[in-house]
Design a protein around this motif. Structure first.
Motif, PDB file in Angstrom:
ATOM      1  N   LYS A   1      35.809  -7.608  38.441  1.00  0.00           N
ATOM      2  CA  LYS A   1      35.702  -7.471  36.992  1.00  0.00           C
ATOM      3  C   LYS A   1      34.778  -8.553  36.449  1.00  0.00           C
ATOM      4  CE  LYS A   1      39.521  -6.641  34.739  1.00  0.00           C
ATOM      5  NZ  LYS A   1      40.846  -6.809  34.100  1.00  0.00           N
ATOM      6  N   VAL A   2      34.011  -8.208  35.410  1.00  0.00           N
ATOM      7  CA  VAL A   2      33.196  -9.181  34.692  1.00  0.00           C
ATOM      8  C   VAL A   2      33.628  -9.102  33.234  1.00  0.00           C
ATOM      9  CG1 VAL A   2      30.868  -9.948  34.088  1.00  0.00           C
ATOM     10  CG2 VAL A   2      31.267  -8.808  36.298  1.00  0.00           C
ATOM     11  N   THR A   3      34.236 -10.181  32.756  1.00  0.00           N
ATOM     12  CA  THR A   3      34.751 -10.231  31.387  1.00  0.00           C
ATOM     13  C   THR A   3      33.768 -10.992  30.505  1.00  0.00           C
ATOM     14  OG1 THR A   3      37.032 -10.120  32.162  1.00  0.00           O
ATOM     15  CG2 THR A   3      36.677 -11.006  29.955  1.00  0.00           C
ATOM     16  N   PHE A   4      33.422 -10.391  29.360  1.00  0.00           N
ATOM     17  CA  PHE A   4      32.456 -10.978  28.431  1.00  0.00           C
ATOM     18  C   PHE A   4      33.188 -11.516  27.205  1.00  0.00           C
ATOM     19  CE2 PHE A   4      30.269  -7.661  30.795  1.00  0.00           C
ATOM     20  CZ  PHE A   4      29.252  -8.409  31.361  1.00  0.00           C
ATOM     21  N   VAL A   5      32.879 -12.765  26.869  1.00  0.00           N
ATOM     22  CA  VAL A   5      33.566 -13.467  25.789  1.00  0.00           C
ATOM     23  C   VAL A   5      32.538 -14.012  24.808  1.00  0.00           C
ATOM     24  CG1 VAL A   5      35.029 -15.468  25.288  1.00  0.00           C
ATOM     25  CG2 VAL A   5      35.515 -14.067  27.291  1.00  0.00           C
TER      26      VAL A   5
ATOM     27  N   VAL B   1      28.433  -5.507  21.324  1.00  0.00           N
ATOM     28  CA  VAL B   1      27.907  -5.556  22.679  1.00  0.00           C
ATOM     29  C   VAL B   1      27.335  -4.173  22.964  1.00  0.00           C
ATOM     30  CG1 VAL B   1      30.148  -4.995  23.725  1.00  0.00           C
ATOM     31  CG2 VAL B   1      28.375  -6.082  25.118  1.00  0.00           C
ATOM     32  N   ARG B   2      26.189  -4.137  23.597  1.00  0.00           N
ATOM     33  CA  ARG B   2      25.649  -2.859  24.046  1.00  0.00           C
ATOM     34  C   ARG B   2      25.154  -3.052  25.467  1.00  0.00           C
ATOM     35  NH1 ARG B   2      19.886  -1.572  22.039  1.00  0.00           N
ATOM     36  NH2 ARG B   2      18.925  -3.619  22.057  1.00  0.00           N
ATOM     37  N   ILE B   3      25.421  -2.047  26.293  1.00  0.00           N
ATOM     38  CA  ILE B   3      25.052  -2.126  27.692  1.00  0.00           C
ATOM     39  C   ILE B   3      23.916  -1.143  27.943  1.00  0.00           C
ATOM     40  CG2 ILE B   3      25.835  -1.853  30.067  1.00  0.00           C
ATOM     41  CD1 ILE B   3      28.599  -2.697  29.124  1.00  0.00           C
ATOM     42  N   LEU B   4      22.809  -1.694  28.422  1.00  0.00           N
ATOM     43  CA  LEU B   4      21.615  -0.899  28.678  1.00  0.00           C
ATOM     44  C   LEU B   4      21.393  -0.757  30.176  1.00  0.00           C
ATOM     45  CD1 LEU B   4      19.161  -2.657  26.167  1.00  0.00           C
ATOM     46  CD2 LEU B   4      20.819  -0.857  25.689  1.00  0.00           C
TER      47      LEU B   4
ATOM     48  N   GLN C   1      33.880   2.868  41.284  1.00  0.00           N
ATOM     49  CA  GLN C   1      32.943   3.124  40.182  1.00  0.00           C
ATOM     50  C   GLN C   1      33.103   2.038  39.115  1.00  0.00           C
ATOM     51  OE1 GLN C   1      33.656   6.733  37.918  1.00  0.00           O
ATOM     52  NE2 GLN C   1      31.492   6.922  37.464  1.00  0.00           N
ATOM     53  N   TRP C   2      31.956   1.556  38.601  1.00  0.00           N
ATOM     54  CA  TRP C   2      31.991   0.553  37.543  1.00  0.00           C
ATOM     55  C   TRP C   2      32.185   1.233  36.199  1.00  0.00           C
ATOM     56  CZ3 TRP C   2      32.630  -4.494  38.046  1.00  0.00           C
ATOM     57  CH2 TRP C   2      32.413  -5.043  39.313  1.00  0.00           C
ATOM     58  N   LYS C   3      33.134   0.691  35.427  1.00  0.00           N
ATOM     59  CA  LYS C   3      33.450   1.212  34.102  1.00  0.00           C
ATOM     60  C   LYS C   3      33.389   0.085  33.085  1.00  0.00           C
ATOM     61  CE  LYS C   3      36.234   5.082  35.588  1.00  0.00           C
ATOM     62  NZ  LYS C   3      37.345   5.917  35.193  1.00  0.00           N
ATOM     63  N   PHE C   4      33.412   0.471  31.808  1.00  0.00           N
ATOM     64  CA  PHE C   4      33.414  -0.514  30.726  1.00  0.00           C
ATOM     65  C   PHE C   4      34.629  -0.300  29.846  1.00  0.00           C
ATOM     66  CE2 PHE C   4      32.245  -1.867  26.383  1.00  0.00           C
ATOM     67  CZ  PHE C   4      32.068  -3.206  26.641  1.00  0.00           C
ATOM     68  N   ASN C   5      35.259  -1.404  29.478  1.00  0.00           N
ATOM     69  CA  ASN C   5      36.397  -1.394  28.568  1.00  0.00           C
ATOM     70  C   ASN C   5      36.051  -2.260  27.358  1.00  0.00           C
ATOM     71  OD1 ASN C   5      38.918  -1.332  27.329  1.00  0.00           O
ATOM     72  ND2 ASN C   5      39.809  -2.832  28.698  1.00  0.00           N
ATOM     73  N   PRO C   6      35.910  -1.670  26.160  1.00  0.00           N
ATOM     74  CA  PRO C   6      35.692  -2.477  24.952  1.00  0.00           C
ATOM     75  C   PRO C   6      37.021  -3.096  24.521  1.00  0.00           C
ATOM     76  CG  PRO C   6      35.699  -0.145  24.405  1.00  0.00           C
ATOM     77  CD  PRO C   6      35.880  -0.241  25.885  1.00  0.00           C
ATOM     78  N   VAL C   7      37.217  -4.356  24.814  1.00  0.00           N
ATOM     79  CA  VAL C   7      38.522  -5.004  24.633  1.00  0.00           C
ATOM     80  C   VAL C   7      38.770  -5.370  23.166  1.00  0.00           C
ATOM     81  CG1 VAL C   7      39.973  -6.955  25.309  1.00  0.00           C
ATOM     82  CG2 VAL C   7      38.521  -5.834  27.009  1.00  0.00           C
ATOM     83  N   GLY C   8      37.899  -6.192  22.593  1.00  0.00           N
ATOM     84  CA  GLY C   8      38.034  -6.561  21.188  1.00  0.00           C
ATOM     85  C   GLY C   8      39.272  -7.360  20.840  1.00  0.00           C
TER      86      GLY C   8
ATOM     87  N   ILE D   1      35.145  -9.541  24.147  1.00  0.00           N
ATOM     88  CA  ILE D   1      34.519  -8.366  23.531  1.00  0.00           C
ATOM     89  C   ILE D   1      34.557  -7.153  24.454  1.00  0.00           C
ATOM     90  CG2 ILE D   1      32.160  -8.973  24.193  1.00  0.00           C
ATOM     91  CD1 ILE D   1      31.366  -7.954  21.303  1.00  0.00           C
ATOM     92  N   GLY D   2      34.498  -7.374  25.758  1.00  0.00           N
ATOM     93  CA  GLY D   2      34.544  -6.245  26.676  1.00  0.00           C
ATOM     94  C   GLY D   2      34.529  -6.696  28.114  1.00  0.00           C
ATOM     95  N   GLU D   3      34.705  -5.713  29.012  1.00  0.00           N
ATOM     96  CA  GLU D   3      34.700  -6.039  30.429  1.00  0.00           C
ATOM     97  C   GLU D   3      34.184  -4.867  31.253  1.00  0.00           C
ATOM     98  OE1 GLU D   3      38.806  -7.108  30.917  1.00  0.00           O
ATOM     99  OE2 GLU D   3      39.474  -5.025  30.961  1.00  0.00           O
ATOM    100  N   LEU D   4      33.419  -5.213  32.269  1.00  0.00           N
ATOM    101  CA  LEU D   4      33.042  -4.266  33.308  1.00  0.00           C
ATOM    102  C   LEU D   4      34.088  -4.399  34.395  1.00  0.00           C
ATOM    103  CD1 LEU D   4      29.239  -5.110  33.666  1.00  0.00           C
ATOM    104  CD2 LEU D   4      30.198  -3.022  32.694  1.00  0.00           C
ATOM    105  N   TYR D   5      34.565  -3.283  34.929  1.00  0.00           N
ATOM    106  CA  TYR D   5      35.560  -3.381  35.986  1.00  0.00           C
ATOM    107  C   TYR D   5      35.358  -2.263  36.991  1.00  0.00           C
ATOM    108  CZ  TYR D   5      38.085   0.354  33.567  1.00  0.00           C
ATOM    109  OH  TYR D   5      38.426   1.551  32.975  1.00  0.00           O
TER     110      TYR D   5
END
Length: 189
Positions: free
Chosen positions: A101-105, A126-129, A163-170, A154-158
């Motif tokens: 997991k990669v957690t973005f703060v 956050v926007r993922i391109l 498969q890599w997914k994104f969770n908008p945590v907030g 703000i969110g995490e890739l996991y």
């Protein structure tokens, strides 16, 4: 700052895959506006193993430690295209297999000493391109700005079933960057 068009917005907690095709390279872009010019926000990434903690302090990427040990995650304080305030590049194909997991703060610099908080922050997103095409895969804009919050996950890739997914945590807490480091097992803050 003018907020770019968020073409594929998600709601808080709306977990999703990063597209039908496997993506190898991502640009995780952050932006915001402030009502108090003293608010200096910083983005950071915690690279977590299956225990939910960093394997060691080197797996925390931020303005003072700009890349992960495997070179898969790189912090850029300024966006070269000038559309976003900060960008973190993630090369999923280079990411160590131990990272799940990669957690973005987002944190407000010196928030405790200057009595700053997220009620002074607007339009945070956050926007993922796709790193290859530059096309937006997903985005998330914070809608809640609380006076008792000084840092925001703000969110995490996991990784889920390969498969890599994104969770908008907030979710926000009343902890500065050092407090966030303690949550994820980083001792250098």
């Amino acid at each position: 700052m003018t907020i770019p068009a968020l073409k594929h917005p998600l709601q808080k907690g709306q977990k999703t895959s990063l597209g039908p095709q496997p993506v190898q390279s991502l640009r995780v872009c952050f932006g915001w506006n402030v009502t108090d010019p003293r608010c200096d926000l910083d983005a950071s990434a915690f690279l977590l193993d299956s225990s939910g903690r960093v394997p060691n302090d080197n797996w925390f990427v931020f303005y003072s430690q700009v890349h992960s040990p495997d070179g898969s995650v790189v912090f850029h304080q300024e966006d070269p295209k000038r559309q976003d305030r900060e960008v973190i590049q993630v090369s999923l194909d280079k990411l160590s297999p131990q990272i799940q997991k990669v957690t973005f703060v987002l944190t407000i610099h010196e928030a405790l000493t200057q009595k700053l908080n997220f009620s002074m922050v607007q339009d945070a997103y956050v926007r993922i391109l796709d790193g290859g095409t530059g096309q937006e895969l997903v985005s998330y804009r914070l809608e809640d700005a609380y006076a008792n919050v000084i840092s925001m996950t703000i969110g995490e890739l996991y990784l889920h079933k390969g498969q890599w997914k994104f969770n908008p945590v907030g979710n926000g807490v009343r902890q500065d960057l050092a407090g966030q480091c303690a949550i994820y097992g980083v001792e250098l803050c």
